[in-house]
Scaffold this active site. Structure first.
Site, PDB file in Angstrom:
ATOM      1  N   TRP A 102     -23.600   2.308   5.465  1.00 55.53           N
ATOM      2  CA  TRP A 102     -24.740   1.683   5.949  1.00 55.53           C
ATOM      3  C   TRP A 102     -24.740   1.499   7.551  1.00 55.53           C
ATOM      4  CZ3 TRP A 102     -28.530   1.429   2.762  1.00 55.53           C
ATOM      5  CH2 TRP A 102     -28.042   1.325   1.529  1.00 55.53           C
ATOM      6  N   ASP A 171     -25.764  -6.739  10.334  1.00 63.44           N
ATOM      7  CA  ASP A 171     -26.603  -6.470   9.163  1.00 63.44           C
ATOM      8  C   ASP A 171     -25.610  -6.989   8.133  1.00 63.44           C
ATOM      9  OD1 ASP A 171     -27.264  -5.579   6.726  1.00 63.44           O
ATOM     10  OD2 ASP A 171     -26.912  -3.357   7.035  1.00 63.44           O
ATOM     11  N   LYS A 195     -28.686  -9.683  -2.703  1.00 59.36           N
ATOM     12  CA  LYS A 195     -27.602  -9.748  -2.941  1.00 59.36           C
ATOM     13  C   LYS A 195     -27.110 -11.332  -3.246  1.00 59.36           C
ATOM     14  CE  LYS A 195     -26.994  -5.404  -0.940  1.00 59.36           C
ATOM     15  NZ  LYS A 195     -27.145  -4.479  -1.653  1.00 59.36           N
TER      16      LYS A 195
HETATM   17  C1  LIG Z   1     -25.060  -3.548   3.929  1.00 56.91           C
HETATM   18  C2  LIG Z   1     -26.266  -2.990   3.512  1.00 56.91           C
HETATM   19  N1  LIG Z   1     -27.287  -2.620   4.490  1.00 56.91           N
HETATM   20  C3  LIG Z   1     -28.529  -2.220   4.107  1.00 56.91           C
HETATM   21  C4  LIG Z   1     -28.878  -1.999   2.878  1.00 56.91           C
HETATM   22  C5  LIG Z   1     -30.170  -1.719   2.533  1.00 56.91           C
HETATM   23  O1  LIG Z   1     -31.087  -2.436   2.016  1.00 56.91           O
HETATM   24  P1  LIG Z   1     -32.525  -2.607   1.681  1.00 56.91           P
HETATM   25  O2  LIG Z   1     -32.493  -1.782   0.210  1.00 56.91           O
HETATM   26  O3  LIG Z   1     -33.027  -3.974   1.453  1.00 56.91           O
HETATM   27  O4  LIG Z   1     -33.374  -1.803   2.600  1.00 56.91           O
HETATM   28  C6  LIG Z   1     -27.990  -2.485   1.877  1.00 56.91           C
HETATM   29  C7  LIG Z   1     -28.320  -2.110   0.371  1.00 56.91           C
HETATM   30  O5  LIG Z   1     -27.512  -2.227  -0.530  1.00 56.91           O
HETATM   31  C8  LIG Z   1     -26.782  -2.753   2.148  1.00 56.91           C
HETATM   32  O6  LIG Z   1     -25.851  -3.145   1.399  1.00 56.91           O
END
Ligand SMILES: Cc1ncc(COP(=O)(O)O)c(C=O)c1O
Length: 359
Positions: A102, A171, A195
């Site tokens: 991520w 994030d 989540k």
């Molecule tokens: C730590 C993290 N950042 C970003 C995301 C991406 O999120 P989104 O699907 O809301 O764009 C996720 C998705 O699981 C994630 O776990």
């Protein structure tokens, strides 16, 4: 049909009480004569819901008036771009701590906007971990420092946040509202809701108001934090039903108490890690011990075939969504706030039985 124990990484389990209340109010929201989905986002009823969602978040996380609490769309993935578009000026440098999949995705988008420095990079290491505070090589005068507080795929988590001169951007998609922390240490926090906060479709952004003013004039209206601050997340139609559920979740978190939830989250994770460590090597944790996530417990078995069998038998026993992310394989038990202790106890018991039969 009875509800299963759901270990999904996101969208993930929601508190049963929240679902039941939403069900009771779905067709006719009290005093409205229609569903909350069918009413204007500019009406009094919806306004009260959004205000309460913001107020609950402010109370739970101790968010001061220096920060705006925004409900946006596009998921955390859109924030990968919006953060640099707003905060990384021409000629500036953004520091990224690369802790896994991520963080890498966030940095990739920032590189499209400007210069990125990897303050540390342990994204390819196995066992997985997050950078140690003492290995961060920060750029003097950086526009901001970006971290991913919990790597959902790798199962690693920052236990302590760095002190940075530049605004710290995080994030927190997979661990916001799972533990108390000091918002004042951060310039901007973002999280997809699916989540710990509610359903997918809502993105929470907590941004220090003075930082939003940094965006270049040429930036499109919808991509500017300032637009959403000026219009209190009502510049266009927000995802009203998702924000309503998020509000109910924040009410639920308040009723539980954030400290209590945190303690429960730590206990749940400790039970699973104890099951892994006590299995005489049958289960192997994939993250460095000091960085083990309290939200996503990742482990492997002796072979991929055995992992497939584990997932299939667990599913049959009512323990679902335990398959690791497709990019890494293995097993992942996501145990966010709404995952009950009973679910973890059931999984621990299943793991012991499975090891006895197949060890
Ligand atoms: C730590 C993290 N950042 C970003 C995301 C991406 O999120 P989104 O699907 O809301 O764009 C996720 C998705 O699981 C994630 O776990």
């Amino acid at each position: 049909m009875s509800r299963v124990y759901n270990f999904a990484a996101g969208p993930a389990a929601l508190p049963l009480e929240v679902l039941q209340q939403a069900q009771a109010e779905l067709v006719e929201y009290p005093g409205l004569g229609m569903s909350i989905m069918e009413t204007s986002h500019r009406g009094k009823t919806y306004d009260a819901i959004q205000q309460e969602a913001q107020a609950n978040l402010r109370e739970l996380l101790g968010i001061s008036d220096d920060y705006a609490v925004l409900f946006l769309q596009g998921g955390a993935s859109t924030q990968f771009s919006m953060v640099p578009m707003n905060l990384l000026p021409p000629g500036g440098v953004a520091d990224y701590a690369n802790s896994g999949a991520w963080a890498s995705k966030a940095a990739k988008e920032a590189k499209k906007v400007g210069q990125v420095n990897f303050a540390a990079d342990c994204s390819k290491e196995i066992p997985t971990r997050v950078p140690r505070l003492d290995e961060l090589r920060l750029t003097p005068g950086a526009a901001y420092v970006h971290i991913t507080s919990n790597e959902t795929i790798a199962g690693s988590q920052w236990k302590e946040f760095p002190q940075t001169e530049a605004p710290l951007v995080a994030d927190m998609s997979s661990d916001i509202l799972s533990r108390p922390f000091d918002v004042n240490r951060f310039g901007l926090i973002y999280a997809g809701a699916q989540k710990n906060l509610g359903p997918s479709g809502v993105t929470l952004v907590i941004v220090r108001k003075d930082l939003a003013a940094r965006a270049p004039e040429t930036l499109g209206t919808m991509f500017r934090y300032q637009t959403h601050i000026d219009h209190d997340s009502l510049y266009n139609t927000p995802p009203t039903f998702g924000i309503y559920i998020l509000m109910l979740v924040t009410r639920w978190v308040k009723a539980q108490g954030l400290e209590n939830l945190y303690r429960r989250n730590v206990e749940k994770a400790a039970k699973l890690y104890a099951a892994i460590d006590g299995s005489e090597g049958f289960y192997k944790g994939t993250a460095v011990k000091e960085c083990r996530s309290d939200m996503n417990v990742t482990f492997r078995l002796g072979s991929e075939d055995l992992e497939k069998q584990f997932v299939a038998e667990a599913t049959a026993a009512g323990l679902t969504s335990l398959k690791g992310h497709r990019s890494v394989g293995g097993i992942r038990a996501s145990i966010y706030n709404a995952c009950p202790v009973a679910a973890v106890d059931a999984l621990v018991s299943f793991m012991a039985d499975f090891a006895k039969k197949n060890g």
